[in-house]
Design a protein around this motif. Structure first.
Motif, PDB file in Angstrom:
ATOM      1  N   TRP A 151      -4.320 -49.613   3.162  1.00 51.77           N
ATOM      2  CA  TRP A 151      -4.386 -48.295   3.780  1.00 51.77           C
ATOM      3  C   TRP A 151      -3.468 -47.303   3.068  1.00 51.77           C
ATOM      4  O   TRP A 151      -3.772 -46.121   2.984  1.00 51.77           O
ATOM      5  N   LEU A 152      -2.355 -47.795   2.527  1.00 52.20           N
ATOM      6  CA  LEU A 152      -1.444 -46.921   1.795  1.00 52.20           C
ATOM      7  C   LEU A 152      -2.057 -46.477   0.469  1.00 52.20           C
ATOM      8  O   LEU A 152      -1.895 -45.332   0.051  1.00 52.20           O
ATOM      9  N   TRP A 153      -2.780 -47.397  -0.197  1.00 54.83           N
ATOM     10  CA  TRP A 153      -3.507 -47.029  -1.422  1.00 54.83           C
ATOM     11  C   TRP A 153      -4.547 -45.960  -1.107  1.00 54.83           C
ATOM     12  O   TRP A 153      -4.738 -45.023  -1.888  1.00 54.83           O
ATOM     13  N   GLY A 154      -5.217 -46.101   0.012  1.00 55.32           N
ATOM     14  CA  GLY A 154      -6.219 -45.111   0.422  1.00 55.32           C
ATOM     15  C   GLY A 154      -5.604 -43.748   0.677  1.00 55.32           C
ATOM     16  O   GLY A 154      -6.155 -42.724   0.276  1.00 55.32           O
ATOM     17  N   CYS A 155      -4.460 -43.743   1.351  1.00 52.70           N
ATOM     18  CA  CYS A 155      -3.757 -42.477   1.604  1.00 52.70           C
ATOM     19  C   CYS A 155      -3.318 -41.818   0.307  1.00 52.70           C
ATOM     20  O   CYS A 155      -3.415 -40.594   0.151  1.00 52.70           O
ATOM     21  N   LEU A 156      -2.844 -42.612  -0.626  1.00 53.09           N
ATOM     22  CA  LEU A 156      -2.431 -42.088  -1.926  1.00 53.09           C
ATOM     23  C   LEU A 156      -3.617 -41.489  -2.671  1.00 53.09           C
ATOM     24  O   LEU A 156      -3.513 -40.402  -3.249  1.00 53.09           O
ATOM     25  N   ALA A 157      -4.749 -42.175  -2.640  1.00 53.34           N
ATOM     26  CA  ALA A 157      -5.953 -41.667  -3.310  1.00 53.34           C
ATOM     27  C   ALA A 157      -6.409 -40.347  -2.692  1.00 53.34           C
ATOM     28  O   ALA A 157      -6.755 -39.405  -3.410  1.00 53.34           O
ATOM     29  N   VAL A 158      -6.391 -40.262  -1.376  1.00 50.22           N
ATOM     30  CA  VAL A 158      -6.788 -39.026  -0.694  1.00 50.22           C
ATOM     31  C   VAL A 158      -5.825 -37.899  -1.035  1.00 50.22           C
ATOM     32  O   VAL A 158      -6.234 -36.762  -1.301  1.00 50.22           O
ATOM     33  N   ALA A 159      -4.526 -38.174  -1.053  1.00 47.46           N
ATOM     34  CA  ALA A 159      -3.526 -37.151  -1.365  1.00 47.46           C
ATOM     35  C   ALA A 159      -3.700 -36.630  -2.791  1.00 47.46           C
ATOM     36  O   ALA A 159      -3.630 -35.417  -3.030  1.00 47.46           O
ATOM     37  N   LEU A 160      -3.938 -37.521  -3.748  1.00 47.64           N
ATOM     38  CA  LEU A 160      -4.124 -37.098  -5.132  1.00 47.64           C
ATOM     39  C   LEU A 160      -5.411 -36.291  -5.295  1.00 47.64           C
ATOM     40  O   LEU A 160      -5.426 -35.275  -6.008  1.00 47.64           O
ATOM     41  N   LEU A 202      -6.920 -34.520  -2.978  1.00 47.66           N
ATOM     42  CA  LEU A 202      -6.699 -33.238  -2.313  1.00 47.66           C
ATOM     43  C   LEU A 202      -5.847 -32.316  -3.183  1.00 47.66           C
ATOM     44  O   LEU A 202      -6.160 -31.129  -3.343  1.00 47.66           O
ATOM     45  N   GLN A 203      -4.783 -32.843  -3.748  1.00 51.32           N
ATOM     46  CA  GLN A 203      -3.911 -32.043  -4.604  1.00 51.32           C
ATOM     47  C   GLN A 203      -4.679 -31.505  -5.815  1.00 51.32           C
ATOM     48  O   GLN A 203      -4.602 -30.318  -6.130  1.00 51.32           O
ATOM     49  N   GLY A 204      -5.416 -32.362  -6.499  1.00 50.56           N
ATOM     50  CA  GLY A 204      -6.175 -31.930  -7.671  1.00 50.56           C
ATOM     51  C   GLY A 204      -7.214 -30.878  -7.332  1.00 50.56           C
ATOM     52  O   GLY A 204      -7.389 -29.897  -8.053  1.00 50.56           O
ATOM     53  N   THR A 205      -7.901 -31.071  -6.203  1.00 50.62           N
ATOM     54  CA  THR A 205      -8.923 -30.114  -5.780  1.00 50.62           C
ATOM     55  C   THR A 205      -8.319 -28.766  -5.432  1.00 50.62           C
ATOM     56  O   THR A 205      -8.835 -27.719  -5.838  1.00 50.62           O
ATOM     57  N   LEU A 206      -7.229 -28.777  -4.688  1.00 49.41           N
ATOM     58  CA  LEU A 206      -6.595 -27.515  -4.299  1.00 49.41           C
ATOM     59  C   LEU A 206      -6.045 -26.758  -5.507  1.00 49.41           C
ATOM     60  O   LEU A 206      -6.186 -25.533  -5.598  1.00 49.41           O
ATOM     61  N   ILE A 207      -5.429 -27.472  -6.439  1.00 49.91           N
ATOM     62  CA  ILE A 207      -4.914 -26.818  -7.644  1.00 49.91           C
ATOM     63  C   ILE A 207      -6.075 -26.238  -8.451  1.00 49.91           C
ATOM     64  O   ILE A 207      -6.002 -25.108  -8.939  1.00 49.91           O
ATOM     65  N   PHE A 208      -7.166 -26.998  -8.594  1.00 43.44           N
ATOM     66  CA  PHE A 208      -8.332 -26.532  -9.346  1.00 43.44           C
ATOM     67  C   PHE A 208      -8.899 -25.256  -8.737  1.00 43.44           C
ATOM     68  O   PHE A 208      -9.136 -24.271  -9.439  1.00 43.44           O
TER      69      PHE A 208
END
Length: 67
Positions: A4-13, A15-21
């Motif tokens: 579940w922590l790997w999943g949270c990390l993937a979602v955070a990354l 989200l960050q990439g999409t928002l910056i883009f």
């Protein structure tokens, strides 16, 4: 590390990439938007901090000078 922590990390990354883009596109950074978005997918929070320092703050300073 739990799955579940790997999943949270993937979602955070993602989200960050999409928002910056999207923010880079909104600011008129056309070809550089892809660079910022892809770099945002690679780590956290270094790409976000660099984006704020090299794109957002100079744009704000430039906008303040125009007033």
């Amino acid at each position: 590390m739990p799955y579940w922590l790997w999943g949270c990390l993937a979602v955070a990354l993602l989200l960050q990439g999409t928002l910056i883009f999207h923010n880079a596109q909104k600011r008129g950074r056309g070809k550089w938007a892809w660079f910022w978005g892809i770099w945002g997918l690679t780590g956290m929070p270094t790409p976000l901090i660099c984006y704020l320092l090299f794109v957002v703050l100079p744009d704000r300073k430039r906008a303040d000078r125009k007033l």
